[in-house]
Design a protein around this motif. Structure first.
Motif, PDB file in Angstrom:
ATOM      1  N   ALA A 150      14.083  14.181   9.765  1.00  0.00           N
ATOM      2  CA  ALA A 150      12.689  14.089  10.202  1.00  0.00           C
ATOM      3  C   ALA A 150      12.503  12.934  11.182  1.00  0.00           C
ATOM      4  CB  ALA A 150      11.777  13.903   8.997  1.00  0.00           C
ATOM      5  N   PRO A 151      11.704  13.113  12.237  1.00  0.00           N
ATOM      6  CA  PRO A 151      11.446  12.020  13.181  1.00  0.00           C
ATOM      7  C   PRO A 151      10.594  10.932  12.533  1.00  0.00           C
ATOM      8  CG  PRO A 151      10.056  13.923  13.671  1.00  0.00           C
ATOM      9  CD  PRO A 151      11.027  14.361  12.615  1.00  0.00           C
ATOM     10  N   ALA A 152      10.614   9.770  13.131  1.00  0.00           N
ATOM     11  CA  ALA A 152       9.836   8.651  12.598  1.00  0.00           C
ATOM     12  C   ALA A 152       8.350   8.971  12.629  1.00  0.00           C
ATOM     13  CB  ALA A 152      10.126   7.398  13.422  1.00  0.00           C
ATOM     14  N   ALA A 153       7.646   8.583  11.556  1.00  0.00           N
ATOM     15  CA  ALA A 153       6.220   8.864  11.463  1.00  0.00           C
ATOM     16  C   ALA A 153       5.429   8.013  12.447  1.00  0.00           C
ATOM     17  CB  ALA A 153       5.742   8.598  10.036  1.00  0.00           C
ATOM     18  N   CYS A 154       4.324   8.581  12.935  1.00  0.00           N
ATOM     19  CA  CYS A 154       3.425   7.817  13.798  1.00  0.00           C
ATOM     20  C   CYS A 154       2.808   6.678  12.980  1.00  0.00           C
ATOM     21  CB  CYS A 154       2.313   8.719  14.341  1.00  0.00           C
ATOM     22  SG  CYS A 154       2.907  10.074  15.378  1.00  0.00           S
ATOM     23  N   ALA A 159      -2.748   6.792  16.158  1.00  0.00           N
ATOM     24  CA  ALA A 159      -1.532   7.325  16.784  1.00  0.00           C
ATOM     25  C   ALA A 159      -1.294   8.771  16.372  1.00  0.00           C
ATOM     26  CB  ALA A 159      -0.330   6.462  16.390  1.00  0.00           C
ATOM     27  N   ILE A 160      -1.590   9.091  15.106  1.00  0.00           N
ATOM     28  CA  ILE A 160      -1.429  10.477  14.643  1.00  0.00           C
ATOM     29  C   ILE A 160      -2.365  11.394  15.414  1.00  0.00           C
ATOM     30  CG2 ILE A 160      -1.822  12.026  12.691  1.00  0.00           C
ATOM     31  CD1 ILE A 160      -0.827   9.789  10.849  1.00  0.00           C
ATOM     32  N   ARG A 161      -3.625  10.998  15.540  1.00  0.00           N
ATOM     33  CA  ARG A 161      -4.603  11.842  16.265  1.00  0.00           C
ATOM     34  C   ARG A 161      -4.189  12.032  17.722  1.00  0.00           C
ATOM     35  NH1 ARG A 161      -9.418  11.904  19.143  1.00  0.00           N
ATOM     36  NH2 ARG A 161     -10.913  13.495  18.408  1.00  0.00           N
ATOM     37  N   GLU A 162      -3.734  10.960  18.359  1.00  0.00           N
ATOM     38  CA  GLU A 162      -3.288  11.064  19.752  1.00  0.00           C
ATOM     39  C   GLU A 162      -2.113  12.022  19.873  1.00  0.00           C
ATOM     40  OE1 GLU A 162      -2.509   7.051  20.846  1.00  0.00           O
ATOM     41  OE2 GLU A 162      -4.624   6.582  21.297  1.00  0.00           O
ATOM     42  N   LYS A 163      -1.185  11.942  18.917  1.00  0.00           N
ATOM     43  CA  LYS A 163      -0.025  12.833  18.932  1.00  0.00           C
ATOM     44  C   LYS A 163      -0.461  14.284  18.747  1.00  0.00           C
ATOM     45  CE  LYS A 163       4.380  14.033  18.536  1.00  0.00           C
ATOM     46  NZ  LYS A 163       5.276  14.110  19.723  1.00  0.00           N
ATOM     47  N   ILE A 164      -1.425  14.526  17.858  1.00  0.00           N
ATOM     48  CA  ILE A 164      -1.917  15.894  17.634  1.00  0.00           C
ATOM     49  C   ILE A 164      -2.440  16.481  18.933  1.00  0.00           C
ATOM     50  CG2 ILE A 164      -3.791  17.216  16.567  1.00  0.00           C
ATOM     51  CD1 ILE A 164      -3.442  15.403  14.083  1.00  0.00           C
ATOM     52  N   PHE A 165      -3.254  15.708  19.649  1.00  0.00           N
ATOM     53  CA  PHE A 165      -3.851  16.268  20.862  1.00  0.00           C
ATOM     54  C   PHE A 165      -2.862  16.348  22.022  1.00  0.00           C
ATOM     55  CE2 PHE A 165      -7.746  15.672  18.530  1.00  0.00           C
ATOM     56  CZ  PHE A 165      -8.468  16.801  18.910  1.00  0.00           C
ATOM     57  N   ARG A 166      -1.862  15.484  22.026  1.00  0.00           N
ATOM     58  CA  ARG A 166      -0.800  15.656  23.030  1.00  0.00           C
ATOM     59  C   ARG A 166      -0.074  16.975  22.807  1.00  0.00           C
ATOM     60  NH1 ARG A 166       0.293  10.134  22.278  1.00  0.00           N
ATOM     61  NH2 ARG A 166       2.109  10.594  20.976  1.00  0.00           N
ATOM     62  N   GLU A 167       0.233  17.269  21.533  1.00  0.00           N
ATOM     63  CA  GLU A 167       0.926  18.525  21.216  1.00  0.00           C
ATOM     64  C   GLU A 167       0.040  19.734  21.526  1.00  0.00           C
ATOM     65  OE1 GLU A 167       4.077  18.898  20.281  1.00  0.00           O
ATOM     66  OE2 GLU A 167       4.353  16.727  20.450  1.00  0.00           O
ATOM     67  N   LEU A 168      -1.234  19.647  21.173  1.00  0.00           N
ATOM     68  CA  LEU A 168      -2.151  20.759  21.453  1.00  0.00           C
ATOM     69  C   LEU A 168      -2.276  21.009  22.953  1.00  0.00           C
ATOM     70  CD1 LEU A 168      -4.980  20.037  18.858  1.00  0.00           C
ATOM     71  CD2 LEU A 168      -3.454  22.015  18.855  1.00  0.00           C
ATOM     72  N   ALA A 181     -10.151  16.815  15.430  1.00  0.00           N
ATOM     73  CA  ALA A 181      -9.329  16.380  14.288  1.00  0.00           C
ATOM     74  C   ALA A 181      -9.722  14.970  13.900  1.00  0.00           C
ATOM     75  CB  ALA A 181      -7.851  16.442  14.650  1.00  0.00           C
ATOM     76  N   ILE A 182     -10.076  14.786  12.643  1.00  0.00           N
ATOM     77  CA  ILE A 182     -10.363  13.458  12.089  1.00  0.00           C
ATOM     78  C   ILE A 182      -9.212  13.092  11.162  1.00  0.00           C
ATOM     79  CG2 ILE A 182     -11.920  12.115  10.633  1.00  0.00           C
ATOM     80  CD1 ILE A 182     -14.178  13.952  11.556  1.00  0.00           C
ATOM     81  N   VAL A 183      -8.665  11.903  11.335  1.00  0.00           N
ATOM     82  CA  VAL A 183      -7.506  11.464  10.550  1.00  0.00           C
ATOM     83  C   VAL A 183      -7.892  10.248   9.727  1.00  0.00           C
ATOM     84  CG1 VAL A 183      -5.072  10.843  10.614  1.00  0.00           C
ATOM     85  CG2 VAL A 183      -6.027  12.260  12.442  1.00  0.00           C
ATOM     86  N   ARG A 184      -7.685  10.355   8.423  1.00  0.00           N
ATOM     87  CA  ARG A 184      -7.943   9.229   7.530  1.00  0.00           C
ATOM     88  C   ARG A 184      -6.760   9.085   6.577  1.00  0.00           C
ATOM     89  NH1 ARG A 184     -13.482  11.335   7.358  1.00  0.00           N
ATOM     90  NH2 ARG A 184     -14.851   9.921   8.502  1.00  0.00           N
ATOM     91  N   SER A 185      -6.075   7.970   6.700  1.00  0.00           N
ATOM     92  CA  SER A 185      -4.900   7.690   5.850  1.00  0.00           C
ATOM     93  C   SER A 185      -3.878   8.825   5.903  1.00  0.00           C
ATOM     94  CB  SER A 185      -5.342   7.433   4.402  1.00  0.00           C
ATOM     95  OG  SER A 185      -6.232   6.346   4.329  1.00  0.00           O
ATOM     96  N   GLY A 186      -3.695   9.392   7.082  1.00  0.00           N
ATOM     97  CA  GLY A 186      -2.711  10.457   7.275  1.00  0.00           C
ATOM     98  C   GLY A 186      -3.194  11.842   6.909  1.00  0.00           C
ATOM     99  N   VAL A 210       3.353  17.158  12.792  1.00  0.00           N
ATOM    100  CA  VAL A 210       3.216  15.831  13.402  1.00  0.00           C
ATOM    101  C   VAL A 210       3.671  14.774  12.389  1.00  0.00           C
ATOM    102  CG1 VAL A 210       1.579  14.117  14.271  1.00  0.00           C
ATOM    103  CG2 VAL A 210       1.372  16.509  14.969  1.00  0.00           C
ATOM    104  N   PRO A 211       4.631  13.939  12.738  1.00  0.00           N
ATOM    105  CA  PRO A 211       5.126  12.920  11.805  1.00  0.00           C
ATOM    106  C   PRO A 211       4.002  12.002  11.329  1.00  0.00           C
ATOM    107  CG  PRO A 211       6.563  13.098  13.713  1.00  0.00           C
ATOM    108  CD  PRO A 211       5.359  13.908  14.022  1.00  0.00           C
ATOM    109  N   GLY A 212       3.935  11.791  10.032  1.00  0.00           N
ATOM    110  CA  GLY A 212       2.910  10.924   9.468  1.00  0.00           C
ATOM    111  C   GLY A 212       1.761  11.668   8.836  1.00  0.00           C
ATOM    112  N   VAL A 213       1.628  12.965   9.141  1.00  0.00           N
ATOM    113  CA  VAL A 213       0.554  13.763   8.538  1.00  0.00           C
ATOM    114  C   VAL A 213       0.915  14.073   7.090  1.00  0.00           C
ATOM    115  CG1 VAL A 213      -0.637  15.991   8.573  1.00  0.00           C
ATOM    116  CG2 VAL A 213      -0.238  14.744  10.709  1.00  0.00           C
TER     117      VAL A 213
END
Length: 241
Positions: A150-154, A159-168, A181-186, A210-213
């Motif tokens: 598994a890749p390193a978690a965001c 950072a997780i939200r930014e990664k989600i929208f980059r992928e989308l 997308a709202i992200v709270r504690s992963g 997405v790593p960290g989700v």
């Protein structure tokens, strides 16, 4: 990833002049469904598989064409089918035009070759010499290894939200403008709307990867573009709020 990274070696193979009984025993003993066929010098000359033994006189399963088809087929194809049903040597029943790859072939090209030709295994050659074989099982083992690596978690929700929208944004099917997308504690909560129910599933799969989700909650609605009917997610129907 290349063929050399996943292929099986050394290869269980059989010589072309071997009896078919030996080929069958080898496949049963090794629990494999096919064998590369080589000449005495180790050059690949074909492949023999379980499918080559389906139509056999010994089991009463040989192909017997109706009379009208015999007329259309002519003697050549009927003679070929006779050899397939009665031949005792591997060379008489094997498939000769085997699809092959070399060690540097990309796995994506191997999968395309398998799909295009409806085959389960591809011999690997170095020049004319058989040096390995790549099968669907090899691809599954490569997948398992990739899933464990598994890749390193965001780091952090932003950072997780930014990664989600980059992928989308990188996916042509994704309705980026209509979802949030709202992200709270992963934990990700998806909202907004889609115009095709299949987009909902694809968005959830993308976010889960997405790593960290840690979890995904689906509050998206599906709007039928024809009728305008709005359908909430199964999760929201189970847990209205």
């Amino acid at each position: 990833m290349k063929v050399r990274d996943v292929m099986t070696r050394p290869v269980v193979s059989i010589e072309s002049e071997a009896p078919i009984s030996l080929a069958i025993r080898l496949m049963l003993q090794k629990k494999i469904s096919g064998l590369p066929v080589v000449d005495p010098a180790g050059n690949l000359v074909g492949v023999v598989t379980e499918g080559d033994f389906l139509r056999r006189a010994e089991t009463g399963t040989q192909f017997t064409p109706p009379r009208w088809l015999e007329f259309l087929m002519g003697p050549g194809p009927m003679a070929r089918d006779y050899v397939k049903a009665h031949g005792r040597r591997v060379s008489e029943v094997m498939t000769r035009d085997a699809k092959t790859v070399d060690e540097d072939t990309q796995l994506n090209d191997v999968v395309a070759l398998m799909e295009r030709n409806h085959i389960k295994r591809v011999p690997v050659l170095r020049g004319k010499k058989l040096v390995g074989i790549v099968t669907r099982a090899n691809l599954l083992r490569a997948l398992v290894s990739a899933l464990h690596a598994a890749p390193a978690a965001c780091s952090g929700d932003v950072a997780i939200r930014e990664k989600i929208f980059r992928e989308l944004n990188s996916e042509k099917w994704a309705p980026v403008a209509t979802i949030d997308a709202i992200v709270r504690s992963g934990v990700v909560t998806l909202s907004g709307y889609v115009l095709d129910e299949r987009q909902r599933t694809a968005i959830k799969v993308l976010v889960e990867n997405v790593p960290g989700v840690k979890a995904v909650h689906d509050d998206m609605v599906w709007i039928d573009p024809v009728s305008g009917v709005t359908i909430e997610s199964e999760e929201r129907l189970r847990n209205p709020h």
